[in-house]
Scaffold this motif. Structure first.
Motif, PDB file in Angstrom:
ATOM      1  N   ALA A  73      -4.368   5.954  -4.883  1.00 59.74           N
ATOM      2  CA  ALA A  73      -3.779   4.985  -3.960  1.00 59.74           C
ATOM      3  C   ALA A  73      -4.796   4.523  -2.929  1.00 59.74           C
ATOM      4  N   ASP A  74      -5.639   5.436  -2.469  1.00 61.14           N
ATOM      5  CA  ASP A  74      -6.687   5.045  -1.519  1.00 61.14           C
ATOM      6  C   ASP A  74      -7.691   4.095  -2.166  1.00 61.14           C
ATOM      7  N   ARG A  91       2.852   7.311  -9.184  1.00 63.34           N
ATOM      8  CA  ARG A  91       2.096   8.377  -9.845  1.00 63.34           C
ATOM      9  C   ARG A  91       1.154   7.713 -10.840  1.00 63.34           C
ATOM     10  N   GLU A 147      -6.189  12.058  -8.880  1.00 64.95           N
ATOM     11  CA  GLU A 147      -5.049  12.526  -8.101  1.00 64.95           C
ATOM     12  C   GLU A 147      -4.364  11.337  -7.425  1.00 64.95           C
ATOM     13  N   PRO A 148      -3.025  11.312  -7.375  1.00 59.22           N
ATOM     14  CA  PRO A 148      -2.299  10.148  -6.845  1.00 59.22           C
ATOM     15  C   PRO A 148      -2.728   9.683  -5.453  1.00 59.22           C
ATOM     16  N   PRO A 149      -2.948  10.572  -4.460  1.00 59.11           N
ATOM     17  CA  PRO A 149      -3.380  10.049  -3.156  1.00 59.11           C
ATOM     18  C   PRO A 149      -4.759   9.386  -3.219  1.00 59.11           C
ATOM     19  N   VAL A 150      -5.651   9.941  -4.025  1.00 60.50           N
ATOM     20  CA  VAL A 150      -6.992   9.361  -4.154  1.00 60.50           C
ATOM     21  C   VAL A 150      -6.908   8.012  -4.846  1.00 60.50           C
ATOM     22  N   GLU A 170       0.835  -1.204   0.000  1.00 58.56           N
ATOM     23  CA  GLU A 170       0.000   0.000   0.000  1.00 58.56           C
ATOM     24  C   GLU A 170       0.870   1.255   0.000  1.00 58.56           C
ATOM     25  N   ARG A 171       1.971   1.249   0.768  1.00 60.03           N
ATOM     26  CA  ARG A 171       2.877   2.409   0.763  1.00 60.03           C
ATOM     27  C   ARG A 171       3.492   2.617  -0.610  1.00 60.03           C
ATOM     28  N   ARG A 194       1.000   4.214  -2.840  1.00 60.67           N
ATOM     29  CA  ARG A 194       0.805   5.626  -2.519  1.00 60.67           C
ATOM     30  C   ARG A 194       1.886   6.489  -3.170  1.00 60.67           C
ATOM     31  N   ARG A 195       3.099   5.933  -3.323  1.00 61.87           N
ATOM     32  CA  ARG A 195       4.196   6.690  -3.917  1.00 61.87           C
ATOM     33  C   ARG A 195       4.126   6.733  -5.434  1.00 61.87           C
TER      34      ARG A 195
END
Length: 125
Positions: free
Chosen positions: A36-37, A21, A31-34, A14-15, A18-19
């Motif tokens: 990854a979630d 792109r 968006e990358p954080p979204v 998961e980490r 999150r990194r």
């Protein structure tokens, strides 16, 4: 035996997601954080419902449980995983779901699978 090893591997994956792109063509799909979630949620749902499929397989050998109940529960889990988790991953990668209302349909199938698995468990003697 380290019981936290599978969870550590899941957290590491998961980490790393999150990194990453999430880029499609020359624009950001999500968006990358979204993204990854979304993928993290899809992975967690796949893991828990794969364990439910193991329960379906275990109950399928029980002579007291009708095969139809177990088969419907397993089919609901399988289709629900494909629709719900597939929609989350497609939305993360492309910004567009598989088709309208595919995630809610997959979620309803997952709920139906849990109801079927519970009913099969109650029929067991």
């Amino acid at each position: 035996m380290d019981h936290d090893a599978p969870l550590d591997r899941l957290r590491c994956a998961e980490r790393s997601l999150r990194r990453r792109r999430w880029r499609v063509g020359n624009y950001w799909a999500v968006e990358p954080p979204v993204a990854a979630d979304l993928v993290g949620t899809a992975v967690q749902y796949q893991m828990w419902h794969a364990l439910a499929l193991v329960g379906v397989a275990w109950l399928s050998d029980d002579p007291w449980v009708p095969d139809g109940v177990v088969g419907v529960a397993g089919g609901c889990f399988l289709l629900g995983i494909l629709l719900f988790c597939g929609t989350l991953c497609a939305t993360a990668a492309e910004g567009v779901p598989l088709f309208p209302l595919s995630a809610p349909a997959g979620g309803l199938l997952l709920v139906a699978g849990w109801i079927g698995l519970g009913a099969a468990g109650l029929m067991r003697r």
